[in-house]
Design a protein around this motif. Structure first.
Motif, short mmCIF file in Angstrom:
data_model
loop_
_atom_site.label_atom_id
_atom_site.label_comp_id
_atom_site.label_asym_id
_atom_site.label_seq_id
_atom_site.Cartn_x
_atom_site.Cartn_y
_atom_site.Cartn_z
N UNK A 64 0.87 -1.17 0.00
CA UNK A 64 0.00 0.00 0.00
C UNK A 64 0.91 1.22 0.00
N UNK A 65 0.73 2.08 -0.96
CA UNK A 65 1.69 3.16 -1.17
C UNK A 65 1.87 4.01 0.07
N UNK A 66 3.13 4.32 0.34
CA UNK A 66 3.47 5.15 1.48
C UNK A 66 3.49 4.43 2.81
N UNK A 67 3.16 3.14 2.85
CA UNK A 67 3.09 2.38 4.09
C UNK A 67 4.11 1.25 4.12
N UNK A 68 4.79 1.11 5.23
CA UNK A 68 5.75 0.01 5.44
C UNK A 68 6.75 -0.13 4.29
N UNK A 69 7.24 0.99 3.83
CA UNK A 69 8.14 0.96 2.68
C UNK A 69 9.47 0.29 3.00
N UNK A 70 9.79 0.19 4.30
CA UNK A 70 11.06 -0.44 4.66
C UNK A 70 11.05 -1.94 4.35
N UNK A 71 9.88 -2.48 3.98
CA UNK A 71 9.83 -3.88 3.55
C UNK A 71 10.46 -4.07 2.17
N UNK A 72 10.69 -2.98 1.48
CA UNK A 72 11.26 -3.02 0.14
C UNK A 72 12.59 -2.26 0.15
N UNK A 73 13.58 -2.77 -0.56
CA UNK A 73 14.91 -2.14 -0.50
C UNK A 73 14.90 -0.72 -1.04
N UNK A 74 15.46 0.19 -0.28
CA UNK A 74 15.57 1.58 -0.71
C UNK A 74 16.44 1.68 -1.96
N UNK A 75 15.93 2.33 -2.98
CA UNK A 75 16.65 2.50 -4.26
C UNK A 75 17.09 1.16 -4.82
N UNK A 76 16.24 0.12 -4.61
CA UNK A 76 16.66 -1.24 -4.91
C UNK A 76 16.19 -1.83 -6.23
N UNK A 77 15.58 -1.01 -7.11
CA UNK A 77 14.99 -1.56 -8.32
C UNK A 77 15.55 -0.90 -9.58
N UNK A 78 15.71 -1.72 -10.61
CA UNK A 78 16.13 -1.20 -11.92
C UNK A 78 14.97 -0.59 -12.67
N UNK A 79 13.76 -1.13 -12.45
CA UNK A 79 12.59 -0.73 -13.23
C UNK A 79 11.35 -0.75 -12.34
N UNK A 80 10.54 0.31 -12.45
CA UNK A 80 9.26 0.39 -11.75
C UNK A 80 8.18 0.57 -12.80
N UNK A 81 7.13 -0.24 -12.72
CA UNK A 81 6.05 -0.22 -13.71
C UNK A 81 4.73 0.14 -13.04
N UNK A 82 3.91 0.91 -13.74
CA UNK A 82 2.59 1.23 -13.25
C UNK A 82 1.64 1.53 -14.39
N UNK A 83 0.51 0.84 -14.43
CA UNK A 83 -0.47 1.04 -15.49
C UNK A 83 -1.79 1.51 -14.88
N UNK A 84 -2.22 2.68 -15.30
CA UNK A 84 -3.49 3.26 -14.85
C UNK A 84 -3.57 3.34 -13.33
N UNK A 85 -2.49 3.83 -12.72
CA UNK A 85 -2.48 3.97 -11.27
C UNK A 85 -2.64 5.43 -10.84
N UNK A 86 -2.77 6.33 -11.81
CA UNK A 86 -2.92 7.75 -11.50
C UNK A 86 -4.38 8.13 -11.71
N UNK A 87 -5.21 7.93 -10.69
CA UNK A 87 -6.61 8.28 -10.87
C UNK A 87 -7.29 8.75 -9.59
N UNK A 88 -6.64 8.59 -8.44
CA UNK A 88 -7.20 9.09 -7.18
C UNK A 88 -6.25 10.12 -6.60
N UNK A 89 -6.70 11.37 -6.52
CA UNK A 89 -5.81 12.46 -6.10
C UNK A 89 -5.26 12.24 -4.69
N UNK A 90 -6.04 11.60 -3.84
CA UNK A 90 -5.59 11.36 -2.47
C UNK A 90 -4.37 10.43 -2.42
N UNK A 91 -4.13 9.68 -3.48
CA UNK A 91 -3.00 8.75 -3.49
C UNK A 91 -1.72 9.35 -4.07
N UNK A 92 -1.80 10.57 -4.60
CA UNK A 92 -0.64 11.11 -5.32
C UNK A 92 0.58 11.25 -4.42
N UNK A 93 0.40 11.81 -3.22
CA UNK A 93 1.54 12.01 -2.32
C UNK A 93 2.14 10.67 -1.89
#
Length: 219
Positions: A125-154
């Motif tokens: 869940x975006x913005x929550x428990x991010x320490x479960x994932x390695x900081x700066x740990x990915x070569x590629x990030x993918x997202x399809x149609x994830x920009x649609x709720x303004x409350x989730x932008x931050x």
């Protein structure tokens, strides 16, 4: 990110095609059959045009995928992550907890056994428990149609900042429908260099590539 929105055919007749229980595709020399379940899980459980177009872009080979450590945000049905894995990426495919069993079933049904060990389906869940994932740990990030709720932008931007190094490539596929969509791109540009790299006119879907830069401001 996903929304648990129940489907009522009488209320949304224009979306009646989404009641189909499956959707079939051919990507990466594989036939892919995606299970859909709009009535139970809402928008997270159907394949949207942005996912299809992002898969089309990945097939073009403009982005190297083989052995790249990659993550998909708000994966929904998992189509994009499945195609990226078939093209050689080491995938982490994520969504919120209520969608994970559904997502896992689609991944297992469409990936050969030898590829399944290079794919992880996990809760994010975006913005929550991010320490479960390695900081700066990915070569590629993918997202399809994830920009649609303004409350989730931050929280989405916070998540991207955590996952990405300056070498990480972010690919976002979306339809620009409203002012809020361009507002998100403006917000993203505070921390990332953003370029449009592909546009599918038939489906009216844009693909943007973003790379992290030093921020001008902070939340």
């Amino acid at each position: 990110m996903m929304a648990l929105v129940p489907y009522q055919e009488s209320v949304v007749p224009a979306l009646s095609k989404l009641q189909n229980s499956t959707a079939s595709f051919h990507f990466a020399n594989h036939d892919i059959l995606i299970t859909q379940d709009w009535r139970r899980l809402g928008v997270a459980a159907v394949v949207w045009d942005a996912a299809v177009v992002l898969c089309m872009y990945l097939e073009l080979g403009q982005i190297e995928l083989k052995e790249k450590v990659s993550i998909e945000l708000g994966a929904g049905t998992g189509l994009v992550g499945i195609v990226a894995a078939l093209l050689g990426a080491k995938m982490t495919i994520t969504d919120r907890k209520p969608a994970l069993d559904f997502l896992s079933a689609n991944v297992q049904a469409n990936l050969p056994t030898d590829l399944q060990k290079s794919v992880d389906v996990s809760e994010l869940s975006w913005g929550e428990n991010l320490d479960r994932y390695p900081s700066e740990g990915f070569d590629l990030v993918l997202g399809a149609d994830i920009v649609y709720l303004e409350d989730t932008f931050v929280p989405l931007i916070q998540t991207l900042k955590h996952l990405c190094s300056e070498a990480t490539v972010v690919l976002l596929a979306c339809r620009i429908r409203y002012e809020r969509d361009t507002n998100f791109l403006d917000l993203l540009k505070k921390w990332f260099n953003v370029d449009e790299v592909y546009y599918n006119k038939q489906r009216d879907i844009h693909v943007y590539k973003a790379r992290k830069h030093l921020p001008r401001t902070d939340f």
